[in-house]
Design a protein around this motif. Structure first.
Motif, mmCIF file in Angstrom:
data_model
loop_
_atom_site.group_PDB
_atom_site.id
_atom_site.type_symbol
_atom_site.label_atom_id
_atom_site.label_comp_id
_atom_site.label_asym_id
_atom_site.label_seq_id
_atom_site.Cartn_x
_atom_site.Cartn_y
_atom_site.Cartn_z
ATOM 1 N N LYS A 187 0.836 -1.203 0.000
ATOM 2 C CA LYS A 187 0.000 0.000 0.000
ATOM 3 C C LYS A 187 0.866 1.247 0.000
ATOM 4 O O LYS A 187 0.566 2.222 -0.674
ATOM 5 C CB LYS A 187 -0.936 -0.014 1.198
ATOM 6 N N LYS A 188 1.939 1.204 0.755
ATOM 7 C CA LYS A 188 2.865 2.336 0.790
ATOM 8 C C LYS A 188 3.457 2.563 -0.607
ATOM 9 O O LYS A 188 3.650 3.686 -1.033
ATOM 10 C CB LYS A 188 3.932 2.025 1.846
ATOM 11 N N VAL A 206 11.459 -9.166 2.230
ATOM 12 C CA VAL A 206 11.712 -8.223 3.335
ATOM 13 C C VAL A 206 10.822 -8.553 4.540
ATOM 14 O O VAL A 206 11.300 -8.674 5.669
ATOM 15 C CB VAL A 206 11.491 -6.757 2.858
ATOM 16 N N SER A 207 9.538 -8.765 4.307
ATOM 17 C CA SER A 207 8.611 -9.085 5.404
ATOM 18 C C SER A 207 9.019 -10.386 6.095
ATOM 19 O O SER A 207 8.992 -10.495 7.320
ATOM 20 C CB SER A 207 7.189 -9.295 4.887
ATOM 21 N N ASP A 208 9.396 -11.358 5.274
ATOM 22 C CA ASP A 208 9.749 -12.691 5.771
ATOM 23 C C ASP A 208 11.010 -12.622 6.641
ATOM 24 O O ASP A 208 11.047 -13.171 7.748
ATOM 25 C CB ASP A 208 9.984 -13.594 4.544
ATOM 26 N N THR A 209 12.023 -11.924 6.146
ATOM 27 C CA THR A 209 13.272 -11.827 6.903
ATOM 28 C C THR A 209 13.045 -11.065 8.209
ATOM 29 O O THR A 209 13.531 -11.468 9.265
ATOM 30 C CB THR A 209 14.352 -11.103 6.062
ATOM 31 N N PHE A 210 12.295 -9.983 8.118
ATOM 32 C CA PHE A 210 12.027 -9.194 9.321
ATOM 33 C C PHE A 210 11.298 -10.052 10.358
ATOM 34 O O PHE A 210 11.661 -10.069 11.534
ATOM 35 C CB PHE A 210 11.180 -7.966 8.972
ATOM 36 N N ASP A 211 10.287 -10.792 9.917
ATOM 37 C CA ASP A 211 9.540 -11.613 10.877
ATOM 38 C C ASP A 211 10.409 -12.726 11.458
ATOM 39 O O ASP A 211 10.327 -13.020 12.649
ATOM 40 C CB ASP A 211 8.275 -12.199 10.245
ATOM 41 N N ALA A 212 11.248 -13.319 10.617
ATOM 42 C CA ALA A 212 12.132 -14.384 11.110
ATOM 43 C C ALA A 212 13.100 -13.820 12.156
ATOM 44 O O ALA A 212 13.376 -14.456 13.173
ATOM 45 C CB ALA A 212 12.903 -14.998 9.946
ATOM 46 N N HIS A 229 20.959 -7.402 -1.104
ATOM 47 C CA HIS A 229 20.037 -8.536 -0.960
ATOM 48 C C HIS A 229 18.583 -8.116 -1.165
ATOM 49 O O HIS A 229 17.809 -8.818 -1.785
ATOM 50 C CB HIS A 229 20.155 -9.143 0.437
ATOM 51 N N TYR A 230 18.232 -6.990 -0.542
ATOM 52 C CA TYR A 230 16.829 -6.585 -0.529
ATOM 53 C C TYR A 230 16.619 -5.299 -1.323
ATOM 54 O O TYR A 230 17.531 -4.479 -1.441
ATOM 55 C CB TYR A 230 16.360 -6.389 0.928
ATOM 56 N N ASP A 231 15.409 -5.148 -1.825
ATOM 57 C CA ASP A 231 15.049 -3.980 -2.611
ATOM 58 C C ASP A 231 15.052 -2.737 -1.725
ATOM 59 O O ASP A 231 14.385 -2.698 -0.690
ATOM 60 C CB ASP A 231 13.645 -4.235 -3.186
ATOM 61 N N LYS A 232 15.805 -1.717 -2.146
ATOM 62 C CA LYS A 232 15.938 -0.489 -1.352
ATOM 63 C C LYS A 232 14.601 0.175 -1.080
ATOM 64 O O LYS A 232 14.322 0.593 0.031
ATOM 65 C CB LYS A 232 16.807 0.528 -2.115
ATOM 66 N N GLU A 233 13.802 0.293 -2.127
ATOM 67 C CA GLU A 233 12.514 0.975 -1.978
ATOM 68 C C GLU A 233 11.589 0.224 -1.020
ATOM 69 O O GLU A 233 10.851 0.828 -0.245
ATOM 70 C CB GLU A 233 11.821 1.041 -3.343
ATOM 71 N N VAL A 234 11.642 -1.088 -1.096
ATOM 72 C CA VAL A 234 10.794 -1.911 -0.228
ATOM 73 C C VAL A 234 11.240 -1.749 1.229
ATOM 74 O O VAL A 234 10.421 -1.558 2.128
ATOM 75 C CB VAL A 234 10.845 -3.406 -0.658
#
Ligand SMILES: [Fe+2]
Ligand SMILES: [Fe+2]
Length: 303
Positions: free
Chosen positions: A152-153, A250-256, A283-288
């Motif tokens: 959404k962001k 990103v969500s997955d890594t953060f939650d882990a 590794h991860y998308d900057k904007e995300v």
């Protein structure tokens, strides 16, 4: 459950009171309020997801049939003349139609999504995966919740958002084939064990590919790919990785990181986001990562 309430038959209906005392009168329609009739076939799953518009509200009144919804660790069966409301929801709420259901819906912004029957059985498998791995309870729901907020962001379109939500819930479904000893192993995995674990994105994609939602398969397949090609299963790079998969990564890594694991305690949210920022671009998308950081700041979870 924050932002969600149910009312049983006979409770006062004309005016629905919300937590902040705002009153929504069904008789006097405000701007942009839509009223419609929905029918859901028996056995189908549907859900309502959090809106980022704090003023969005939704009201559903059951005309016929029965649905079951699960929140705060208990199941609630809703029957004709019962109703439920959502306002300022902080995680998706899932429902299953126990019989053919007819609903009267009143909403300012629709966040109601039908899920086909074969997806609902896949979602059941996801629950079994989480039961196998004692450290991943509700992992998929949280990954979906974070992913929706990021999407959404980043202003993704409605269809992309819906696909992302379901793919996020199902992302680890392929772990159903990973032995429980590997999932719960406290120490480091051997090469062979890691090889087995690394099959889960491909296995998951395969399970979804034979369902109605085949377009979700590549998202699930790519959730462990990393921008610099060090991920798996294919070592894809940059924009060859779907945006939806970059969001789930990103969500997955953060939650882990922010949950306890067999081999370590949970990291603080600030430490987890700092780590993601260090790996943004490689590794991860900057904007995300940027979008996610903004969300956590807005929620007062990090500085
Ligand atoms: Fe995974
Ligand atoms: Fe995961």
């Amino acid at each position: 459950m924050k932002g969600f309430s149910i009312g049983k038959k006979g409770s006062f209906l004309e005016t629905v009171k919300f937590e902040n005392n705002l009153e929504f009168n069904l008789v006097s329609r405000g701007d942009g309020v839509e009223i419609l009739h929905q029918t859901i076939e028996e056995g189908k799953l549907f859900y309502i997801y959090p809106s980022d518009n704090v003023n969005a509200l939704e009201f559903y009144f059951i005309l016929s049939g029965q649905v079951v919804c699960e929140f705060d660790n208990s199941k609630h069966i809703l029957s004709p003349e019962d109703y439920f409301t959502a306002r300022g929801l902080d995680e998706p709420i899932y429902f299953t139609a126990l019989s053919k259901v007819s609903l009267l819906c009143v909403f300012t912004e629709q966040t109601f999504v039908h899920i086909s029957k074969d997806i609902s059985s896949l979602m059941e498998i996801t629950k079994q995966v989480e039961l196998k791995d004692r450290y991943t309870h509700k992992h998929s729901d949280r990954v979906a919740k974070y992913s929706v907020k990021i999407a959404k962001k980043l202003q993704l379109g409605k269809e992309q958002l819906e696909n992302l939500t379901v793919a996020a819930v199902l992302h680890d479904i392929g772990k159903i084939h990973v032995p429980i000893e590997i999932l719960n192993k406290p120490g480091h995995l051997t090469d062979e064990e890691f090889r087995i674990l690394k099959k889960h994105p491909v296995d998951g994609a395969e399970m979804v590919r034979s369902s109605y939602y085949k377009e979700l398969a590549p998202i699930i397949e790519q959730h462990h790919e990393r921008l610099n090609g060090t991920g798996y299963p294919y070592g894809l790079r940059g924009n060859d990785i779907l945006l939806e998969a970059r969001i789930i990564a990103v969500s997955d890594t953060f939650d882990a990181m922010t949950e306890d694991r067999a081999y370590r305690k949970a990291f603080k949210e600030q430490i987890a986001i700092d780590e993601l920022k260090k790996l943004a671009g490689s590794h991860y998308d900057k904007e995300v990562v940027w979008a996610f950081e903004q969300i956590l700041k807005e929620e007062g979870r990090i500085n």
